[in-house]
Write a protein that holds these residues in place. Structure first.
Motif, PDB file in Angstrom:
ATOM      1  N   VAL A   1      35.338  47.345  42.680  1.00  0.00           N
ATOM      2  CA  VAL A   1      35.417  46.233  41.733  1.00  0.00           C
ATOM      3  C   VAL A   1      34.938  46.674  40.362  1.00  0.00           C
ATOM      4  O   VAL A   1      33.902  47.328  40.222  1.00  0.00           O
ATOM      5  N   LEU A   2      35.711  46.300  39.353  1.00  0.00           N
ATOM      6  CA  LEU A   2      35.347  46.517  37.957  1.00  0.00           C
ATOM      7  C   LEU A   2      35.482  45.179  37.246  1.00  0.00           C
ATOM      8  O   LEU A   2      36.549  44.559  37.286  1.00  0.00           O
ATOM      9  N   GLY A   3      34.407  44.733  36.623  1.00  0.00           N
ATOM     10  CA  GLY A   3      34.442  43.448  35.926  1.00  0.00           C
ATOM     11  C   GLY A   3      34.686  43.628  34.445  1.00  0.00           C
ATOM     12  O   GLY A   3      34.022  44.431  33.781  1.00  0.00           O
ATOM     13  N   ALA A   4      35.658  42.879  33.912  1.00  0.00           N
ATOM     14  CA  ALA A   4      35.947  42.908  32.480  1.00  0.00           C
ATOM     15  C   ALA A   4      36.537  41.567  32.087  1.00  0.00           C
ATOM     16  O   ALA A   4      37.223  40.919  32.881  1.00  0.00           O
ATOM     17  N   SER A   5      36.301  41.158  30.848  1.00  0.00           N
ATOM     18  CA  SER A   5      36.811  39.862  30.415  1.00  0.00           C
ATOM     19  C   SER A   5      37.107  39.871  28.929  1.00  0.00           C
ATOM     20  O   SER A   5      36.358  40.434  28.137  1.00  0.00           O
ATOM     21  N   SER A   6      38.231  39.225  28.573  1.00  0.00           N
ATOM     22  CA  SER A   6      38.538  38.975  27.169  1.00  0.00           C
ATOM     23  C   SER A   6      38.882  37.505  26.981  1.00  0.00           C
ATOM     24  O   SER A   6      39.555  37.126  26.028  1.00  0.00           O
ATOM     25  N   PHE A   7      38.416  36.647  27.924  1.00  0.00           N
ATOM     26  CA  PHE A   7      38.696  35.217  27.852  1.00  0.00           C
ATOM     27  C   PHE A   7      37.399  34.413  27.809  1.00  0.00           C
ATOM     28  O   PHE A   7      36.382  34.810  28.369  1.00  0.00           O
ATOM     29  N   HIS A   8      37.493  33.270  27.137  1.00  0.00           N
ATOM     30  CA  HIS A   8      36.390  32.320  27.128  1.00  0.00           C
ATOM     31  C   HIS A   8      37.001  30.931  27.184  1.00  0.00           C
ATOM     32  O   HIS A   8      37.753  30.526  26.293  1.00  0.00           O
ATOM     33  N   ASN A   9      36.706  30.179  28.276  1.00  0.00           N
ATOM     34  CA  ASN A   9      37.260  28.835  28.469  1.00  0.00           C
ATOM     35  C   ASN A   9      38.789  28.839  28.389  1.00  0.00           C
ATOM     36  O   ASN A   9      39.408  28.010  27.723  1.00  0.00           O
ATOM     37  N   MET A  10      39.398  29.807  29.074  1.00  0.00           N
ATOM     38  CA  MET A  10      40.845  29.945  29.167  1.00  0.00           C
ATOM     39  C   MET A  10      41.487  30.308  27.834  1.00  0.00           C
ATOM     40  O   MET A  10      42.708  30.231  27.671  1.00  0.00           O
ATOM     41  N   GLU A  11      40.700  30.685  26.844  1.00  0.00           N
ATOM     42  CA  GLU A  11      41.229  31.128  25.560  1.00  0.00           C
ATOM     43  C   GLU A  11      41.006  32.630  25.430  1.00  0.00           C
ATOM     44  O   GLU A  11      39.913  33.131  25.683  1.00  0.00           O
ATOM     45  N   ARG A  12      42.050  33.342  24.989  1.00  0.00           N
ATOM     46  CA  ARG A  12      41.961  34.785  24.878  1.00  0.00           C
ATOM     47  C   ARG A  12      41.234  35.194  23.608  1.00  0.00           C
ATOM     48  O   ARG A  12      41.404  34.605  22.546  1.00  0.00           O
ATOM     49  N   THR A  13      40.384  36.211  23.724  1.00  0.00           N
ATOM     50  CA  THR A  13      39.752  36.822  22.560  1.00  0.00           C
ATOM     51  C   THR A  13      40.111  38.308  22.563  1.00  0.00           C
ATOM     52  O   THR A  13      40.584  38.845  23.551  1.00  0.00           O
ATOM     53  N   HIS A  14      39.903  38.977  21.451  1.00  0.00           N
ATOM     54  CA  HIS A  14      40.221  40.405  21.364  1.00  0.00           C
ATOM     55  C   HIS A  14      39.043  41.273  21.788  1.00  0.00           C
ATOM     56  O   HIS A  14      39.182  42.482  21.891  1.00  0.00           O
ATOM     57  N   ARG A  15      37.910  40.668  22.006  1.00  0.00           N
ATOM     58  CA  ARG A  15      36.709  41.416  22.378  1.00  0.00           C
ATOM     59  C   ARG A  15      36.643  41.549  23.903  1.00  0.00           C
ATOM     60  O   ARG A  15      36.628  40.558  24.620  1.00  0.00           O
ATOM     61  N   VAL A  16      36.635  42.777  24.372  1.00  0.00           N
ATOM     62  CA  VAL A  16      36.604  43.039  25.813  1.00  0.00           C
ATOM     63  C   VAL A  16      35.191  43.450  26.215  1.00  0.00           C
ATOM     64  O   VAL A  16      34.603  44.352  25.614  1.00  0.00           O
ATOM     65  N   VAL A  17      34.671  42.779  27.214  1.00  0.00           N
ATOM     66  CA  VAL A  17      33.321  43.053  27.705  1.00  0.00           C
ATOM     67  C   VAL A  17      33.422  43.569  29.141  1.00  0.00           C
ATOM     68  O   VAL A  17      34.050  42.932  29.997  1.00  0.00           O
ATOM     69  N   ILE A  18      32.833  44.741  29.404  1.00  0.00           N
ATOM     70  CA  ILE A  18      32.739  45.250  30.782  1.00  0.00           C
ATOM     71  C   ILE A  18      31.548  44.555  31.432  1.00  0.00           C
ATOM     72  O   ILE A  18      30.399  44.838  31.119  1.00  0.00           O
ATOM     73  N   THR A  19      31.835  43.617  32.313  1.00  0.00           N
ATOM     74  CA  THR A  19      30.775  42.799  32.914  1.00  0.00           C
ATOM     75  C   THR A  19      30.225  43.395  34.204  1.00  0.00           C
ATOM     76  O   THR A  19      29.143  43.032  34.641  1.00  0.00           O
ATOM     77  N   HIS A  20      30.997  44.286  34.831  1.00  0.00           N
ATOM     78  CA  HIS A  20      30.552  44.920  36.078  1.00  0.00           C
ATOM     79  C   HIS A  20      31.085  46.354  36.074  1.00  0.00           C
ATOM     80  O   HIS A  20      32.244  46.594  36.405  1.00  0.00           O
ATOM     81  N   PRO A  21      30.257  47.333  35.710  1.00  0.00           N
ATOM     82  CA  PRO A  21      30.730  48.723  35.616  1.00  0.00           C
ATOM     83  C   PRO A  21      31.197  49.256  36.967  1.00  0.00           C
ATOM     84  O   PRO A  21      30.754  48.804  38.025  1.00  0.00           O
ATOM     85  N   LEU A  22      32.105  50.220  36.921  1.00  0.00           N
ATOM     86  CA  LEU A  22      32.581  50.867  38.145  1.00  0.00           C
ATOM     87  C   LEU A  22      31.460  51.696  38.737  1.00  0.00           C
ATOM     88  O   LEU A  22      30.730  52.390  38.030  1.00  0.00           O
ATOM     89  N   ALA A  23      31.335  51.655  40.070  1.00  0.00           N
ATOM     90  CA  ALA A  23      30.175  52.250  40.738  1.00  0.00           C
ATOM     91  C   ALA A  23      30.289  53.761  40.927  1.00  0.00           C
ATOM     92  O   ALA A  23      29.287  54.404  41.259  1.00  0.00           O
ATOM     93  N   ILE A  24      31.465  54.340  40.750  1.00  0.00           N
ATOM     94  CA  ILE A  24      31.630  55.774  41.006  1.00  0.00           C
ATOM     95  C   ILE A  24      32.300  56.448  39.804  1.00  0.00           C
ATOM     96  O   ILE A  24      32.863  55.783  38.940  1.00  0.00           O
TER      97      ILE A  24
END
Length: 254
Positions: free
Chosen positions: A75-98
């Motif tokens: 699992v790798l967590g990443a998001s560029s959405f806030h309240n179903m609205e797209r933003t251009h800023r990508v945040v890695i919320t859960h780094p890859l473990a390997i």
């Protein structure tokens, strides 16, 4: 796969697609079949599936089984959405473990909307994870070239997306289908859909009854009656929260 039905509601600028679980399964099967063709063409066999949370979690597990990739899904967590609205800023919320050095992984997500998350993941974040670690780099540095293994580990990072929208900046290795700019309501998005579209339509002046009917259409309650109970649960939860918020606002203003 049966064609997707397009939903358009009065006074709502946004149009919607709401694929069922069966339609998602059909797209997953198509992607697994396309992957097999691409592996044969490139002479590479994927050995790892990376699910982008949250959208890629559900389809990635089924995709891995149908593609014959036996290792557990990472699992790798990443998001560029806030309240179903797209933003251009990508945040890695859960780094890859390997690390991915020498691995052959395919990244799975449900949608390439603007493509910012997948572009960041596949073209920036994961290539860094695919670099050899410090010990390997040190060994390569001090070992004469004629003593190094002739076949260095090959790393490959591919991508698969169920829905690729017009205008995205990212094109995956394999895709379920290409589409326009419609908003996609996935079958496991019920709680988020009610919590987001419910208030949106109520603020637009849509009646509670009409709003509930729209939500029922998007969740296919006529063809899947068991979903009515779930829609009603999240709808009543929303109404309770709105009622408490209104009472709190009255107390504060008093």
């Amino acid at each position: 796969m049966t064609p997707l039905e397009r939903y358009q509601f009065d006074g709502e600028q946004m149009s919607f697609y709401a694929p069922t679980y069966d339609q998602m399964d059909s797209l997953t099967f198509k992607m697994a079949r396309d992957l097999a063709d691409h592996e044969k063409k490139m002479g590479i066999k994927m050995d790892l599936v990376i699910a982008v949370a949250n959208g890629g979690l559900t389809p990635a597990a089924k995709f891995a089984r149908e593609a014959g990739i036996e290792e557990k899904v990472l699992v790798l967590g990443a998001s560029s959405f806030h309240n179903m609205e797209r933003t251009h800023r990508v945040v890695i919320t859960h780094p890859l473990a390997i690390r991915l050095y020498g691995r052959k992984g395919i990244v799975i997500d449900d949608t390439s909307d603007g493509g910012f998350s997948m572009n960041e993941i596949c073209n920036n974040y994961l290539p860094k994870k695919a670099q050899p670690d410090q010990l390997t780099r040190l060994k390569n540095l001090v070992t004469p070239s004629f003593l190094r293994p002739k076949n260095q580990p090959e790393t490959a990072i591919w991508s698969g997306v169920h829905f690729v929208k017009d205008g995205t900046i990212f094109q995956p290795t394999i895709a379920g289908m290409h589409m326009g700019h419609e908003w996609i309501i996935f079958p496991d998005d019920m709680a988020e859909t009610v919590a987001t579209l419910g208030p949106r339509w109520l603020l637009q002046g849509v009646s509670e009854n009409e709003t509930l009917q729209r939500l029922g259409q998007l969740m296919h309650v006529k063809t899947i009656p068991d979903r009515r109970e779930q829609v009603d649960y999240f709808w009543n939860k929303l109404l309770r929260e709105r009622h408490l918020a209104d009472k709190k606002s009255i107390l504060i203003s008093a």
